[in-house]
Design an enzyme around this catalytic site. Sequence first.
Site, PDB file in Angstrom:
ATOM      1  N   TRP A 355     -28.330  10.740  19.357  1.00 36.72           N
ATOM      2  CA  TRP A 355     -27.675   9.905  20.379  1.00 36.72           C
ATOM      3  C   TRP A 355     -26.338  10.500  20.809  1.00 36.72           C
ATOM      4  O   TRP A 355     -25.769  10.133  21.823  1.00 36.72           O
ATOM      5  CB  TRP A 355     -27.472   8.470  19.857  1.00 36.72           C
ATOM      6  CG  TRP A 355     -26.394   8.305  18.821  1.00 36.72           C
ATOM      7  CD1 TRP A 355     -26.324   8.943  17.611  1.00 36.72           C
ATOM      8  CD2 TRP A 355     -25.222   7.482  18.889  1.00 36.72           C
ATOM      9  NE1 TRP A 355     -25.202   8.549  16.915  1.00 36.72           N
ATOM     10  CE2 TRP A 355     -24.500   7.649  17.666  1.00 36.72           C
ATOM     11  CE3 TRP A 355     -24.716   6.606  19.842  1.00 36.72           C
ATOM     12  CZ2 TRP A 355     -23.306   6.978  17.391  1.00 36.72           C
ATOM     13  CZ3 TRP A 355     -23.514   5.946  19.560  1.00 36.72           C
ATOM     14  CH2 TRP A 355     -22.821   6.131  18.356  1.00 36.72           C
ATOM     15  N   ASP A 356     -25.849  11.463  20.040  1.00 36.47           N
ATOM     16  CA  ASP A 356     -24.588  12.132  20.348  1.00 36.47           C
ATOM     17  C   ASP A 356     -24.557  12.618  21.805  1.00 36.47           C
ATOM     18  O   ASP A 356     -23.525  12.565  22.480  1.00 36.47           O
ATOM     19  CB  ASP A 356     -24.389  13.376  19.468  1.00 36.47           C
ATOM     20  CG  ASP A 356     -24.516  13.100  17.985  1.00 36.47           C
ATOM     21  OD1 ASP A 356     -25.190  12.135  17.614  1.00 36.47           O
ATOM     22  OD2 ASP A 356     -23.979  13.889  17.195  1.00 36.47           O
ATOM     23  N   GLU A 486     -22.770   4.344   9.492  1.00 32.32           N
ATOM     24  CA  GLU A 486     -23.890   4.535   8.560  1.00 32.32           C
ATOM     25  C   GLU A 486     -23.507   4.228   7.119  1.00 32.32           C
ATOM     26  O   GLU A 486     -24.316   4.404   6.218  1.00 32.32           O
ATOM     27  CB  GLU A 486     -24.426   5.965   8.688  1.00 32.32           C
ATOM     28  CG  GLU A 486     -25.099   6.218  10.022  1.00 32.32           C
ATOM     29  CD  GLU A 486     -25.569   7.651  10.200  1.00 32.32           C
ATOM     30  OE1 GLU A 486     -25.116   8.528   9.443  1.00 32.32           O
ATOM     31  OE2 GLU A 486     -26.394   7.889  11.105  1.00 32.32           O
ATOM     32  N   LYS A 598     -17.552   4.419   8.401  1.00 31.96           N
ATOM     33  CA  LYS A 598     -17.681   5.863   8.608  1.00 31.96           C
ATOM     34  C   LYS A 598     -17.172   6.277   9.987  1.00 31.96           C
ATOM     35  O   LYS A 598     -16.532   7.310  10.152  1.00 31.96           O
ATOM     36  CB  LYS A 598     -19.155   6.237   8.458  1.00 31.96           C
ATOM     37  CG  LYS A 598     -19.460   7.704   8.611  1.00 31.96           C
ATOM     38  CD  LYS A 598     -20.961   7.971   8.492  1.00 31.96           C
ATOM     39  CE  LYS A 598     -21.273   9.446   8.638  1.00 31.96           C
ATOM     40  NZ  LYS A 598     -22.710   9.695   8.763  1.00 31.96           N
ATOM     41  N   GLN A 599     -17.499   5.491  10.996  1.00 34.74           N
ATOM     42  CA  GLN A 599     -17.155   5.882  12.373  1.00 34.74           C
ATOM     43  C   GLN A 599     -17.097   4.630  13.237  1.00 34.74           C
ATOM     44  O   GLN A 599     -17.596   3.582  12.830  1.00 34.74           O
ATOM     45  CB  GLN A 599     -18.200   6.850  12.909  1.00 34.74           C
ATOM     46  CG  GLN A 599     -19.577   6.241  13.072  1.00 34.74           C
ATOM     47  CD  GLN A 599     -20.680   7.295  13.120  1.00 34.74           C
ATOM     48  OE1 GLN A 599     -21.255   7.627  12.109  1.00 34.74           O
ATOM     49  NE2 GLN A 599     -20.962   7.802  14.303  1.00 34.74           N
TER      50      GLN A 599
HETATM   51  C1  BGC Z   1     -23.341  10.336  12.392  1.00 28.23           C
HETATM   52  C2  BGC Z   1     -24.303  10.003  13.502  1.00 28.23           C
HETATM   53  C3  BGC Z   1     -24.587  11.258  14.285  1.00 28.23           C
HETATM   54  C4  BGC Z   1     -25.068  12.385  13.380  1.00 28.23           C
HETATM   55  C5  BGC Z   1     -25.228  13.699  14.115  1.00 28.23           C
HETATM   56  C6  BGC Z   1     -23.922  11.463  11.537  1.00 28.23           C
HETATM   57  O1  BGC Z   1     -23.014  11.811  10.544  1.00 28.23           O
HETATM   58  O2  BGC Z   1     -23.121   9.207  11.577  1.00 28.23           O
HETATM   59  O3  BGC Z   1     -23.744   9.026  14.351  1.00 28.23           O
HETATM   60  O4  BGC Z   1     -25.561  10.989  15.256  1.00 28.23           O
HETATM   61  O5  BGC Z   1     -24.134  12.602  12.357  1.00 28.23           O
HETATM   62  O6  BGC Z   1     -24.012  14.115  14.667  1.00 28.23           O
END
Ligand code: BGC
Length: 762
Positions: A355-356, A486, A598-599
């Site tokens: 999804w990035d 996550e 985490k984000q």
């Molecule tokens: C992130 C995801 C991301 C993936 C690839 C993961 O660490 O939590 O949001 O899509 O990395 O960049």
Amino acid sequence: MKNYIIHDPWCIIEDRFRPEHNEFSESIFSIGNGRMGQRANFEEYYSGKTMQGSYLAGVYYPDKTRVGWWKNGYPEYFAKVINAVQWIGIDIEIDGEKLDLATCDIRRFERRLDMKGGVLYRTVVATMPNGRTIQVETKRMYHLFQSDTASLQYSLQVLDADAAVSVTSYLDGDVMNRDSNYDERFWEPIAEDIENDLVVVSETKKTKFRVEARLRHVCRIGGTEQSAGNKTKRRLYTGESWTMAVKAGEPICIEKYVAIVSSMNHPLDKLAEVAMDSLRKITSKDYSRLMAMQAAAWARVWAESDIQIEGDVAAQQAIRFNIFQLNQTYTGEDARLNIGPKGFTGEKYGGVTYWDTEAYCLPFYLATQDPHVARNLLLYRYQHLEKAIDNAAKLGFTDGAALYPMVTINGEECHNEWEITFEEIHRNGAIAYAIYNYVRYTDDQEYLMSHGLEVLIGISRFWAQRVNWSAHKQQYVMLGVTGPNEYENNVNNNWYTNRIAQWCLRYTLAVLEQERTKRDDRLTALLVKVKFKDEERKRWQHIIDNLYFPEDRERGIFLQQDGFLDKELVPVSDLPPSVRPLNQHWSWDRILRSCYIKQADVLQGLYFFEEEFDEETIRRNYDFYEPLTVHESSLSPCVHAIIAAKLAKEEKAYAFYLRTARLDLDDYNNDTEDGLHITSMAGTWLAIVEGFAGMRVRGGKLHFQTFIPKNWLSYAFHVQYRGVKLHIRVRQDGFEIKNLSDCEISIIFNGEPISVSPERKS
Ligand code: BGC
């Protein structure tokens, strides 16, 4: 963290060899051209720490899934863009001893990536165990002007004595992936040829991508070309060796030119012809001419996408590094390609799409390239719609509901952790949001009817089936999901996921209505094609009106998920540095129970849907969630930088900018050796353009709300918008806007409406 990359506005430089960090440097100095790319491996043999990596966009292998406990719905394989033929190799022997920098006493070492000219340089002076002191100087390019070719120049001198030197230049297709699930080799030999050029033709197992690598090289001593050397071939390998006696200081120069073409782009029976033709085009020019062509091609890229920062060389270098890498990874010429989180710089994440792309990368390409580039990113998902419908069907969804994969290369799901594969479904929303974002930016309404709406309907159908009616709450709820954070799995009512689902249903209904009023026959045809029923509209509206959102009225915040406030809320600043990053120190169980994020999660929603919230709401949520966020995803700091900038938290915004911009150069997350964080690099661009310059599109108009970090004298960038190209420079004491196109544009700048005529200054 590491802090040894030398600050320079246009170059990335390391001035000492650190064998313990060689894999980190191999990632940092990676080069590519959208079609292929490579880690900065050495040409000569190296027995130390190294990860070999050369990659061809779209050439993948479905590596059979490896999991402890199989769950229904897991994919059979993980598609990987695999390590491909290694063309740079040059083995050197001096007075009977093989050159291996791991065994040498290194006297001088420099790697320099010139981002302006698109050339990687290396200089080494080293003394070998047998006492010979050598100097090696190399230049390497992945040609942006002809993306199926690359070249290098390798110059060697034995400095201290006359010596017997043997040089072998080769192509090696017998390469492996470090992360191969079953230690399998992915390539099969088809042919090796040494008649004229060195040729290795190989094919991937299962996916049958045929790749022809054709290499032409010359070896010169002191300017005199050597006649044909001793040629050898074996399975997946061809090479040519020269043995010579050289005087001390006499330069041996090897030039290697390669064309690598694949059946992805050409019919099988044309591969040889295309490779020969491509090779002929580059070998008909001398090396300095190729370097000039490379510089010209990069100059065109920089003219559109450069950001200039005066007064802060670390920030300047960092933003250019991010922009350089994005342009090396994706050029937008081919809608079958996409932007892997590691691009061509490592194996992690398999080189495939997350999804990035939609959530982070799209705005960069929208503003810095012709609109067809961003459109191709959308088309990629359009082409995968059928597979997204199959993917949802595997999980029990029906009637055309589409669930796009968490990770994919060909539309099929590759990810195999239930809490992400089945539950991190917010990704579907980002794909819908990208359609909205693209149309809002370009006004390409046509795209909505021709492609976008069909995708929106599939995604909306998924949301409509994924929610359920709670008799208890008398509202719709969404159970068992993982939000962008996550570090929480299997939660109920993730605010962000519910929000993007609701928005998506609303947007799809609005587009349906908009298209209906146009009375376009294509709409009727589309609704027949997707078997759209009128009850769907009603159900969607009912969900929109009755979806549950967790919130805490007292604090005036949205809750990341049900029960978030039951956690022990201890700010990140109270954690000892020794436990960071948490994912390398704490058990998963402990992370899941903790309050650490985490984000961006709730804040991701406030970023996407900013206009729906007043500033105080955004501020309260930012003040609550930011102190609990560990930013252990590279995608996190940029969103925080943008929101902090909006809230006039300027120091915070700058700190987040530096963190996102120098994430790899300074190895903030201690994982750059696996490869660069390419997708978050677009976030760095966002942090400046949407963060510091506050660019937004509202009501079909560009808006800017600028601030400038205290230690910067100025920053400047270009944006393309609906056929207009603006150059904006923000200084401490004012700003300049230039319109570099032919037509006038009205924008809102720091709250004031202004009309910018071509080449006008304010
Ligand atoms: C992130 C995801 C991301 C993936 C690839 C993961 O660490 O939590 O949001 O899509 O990395 O960049």
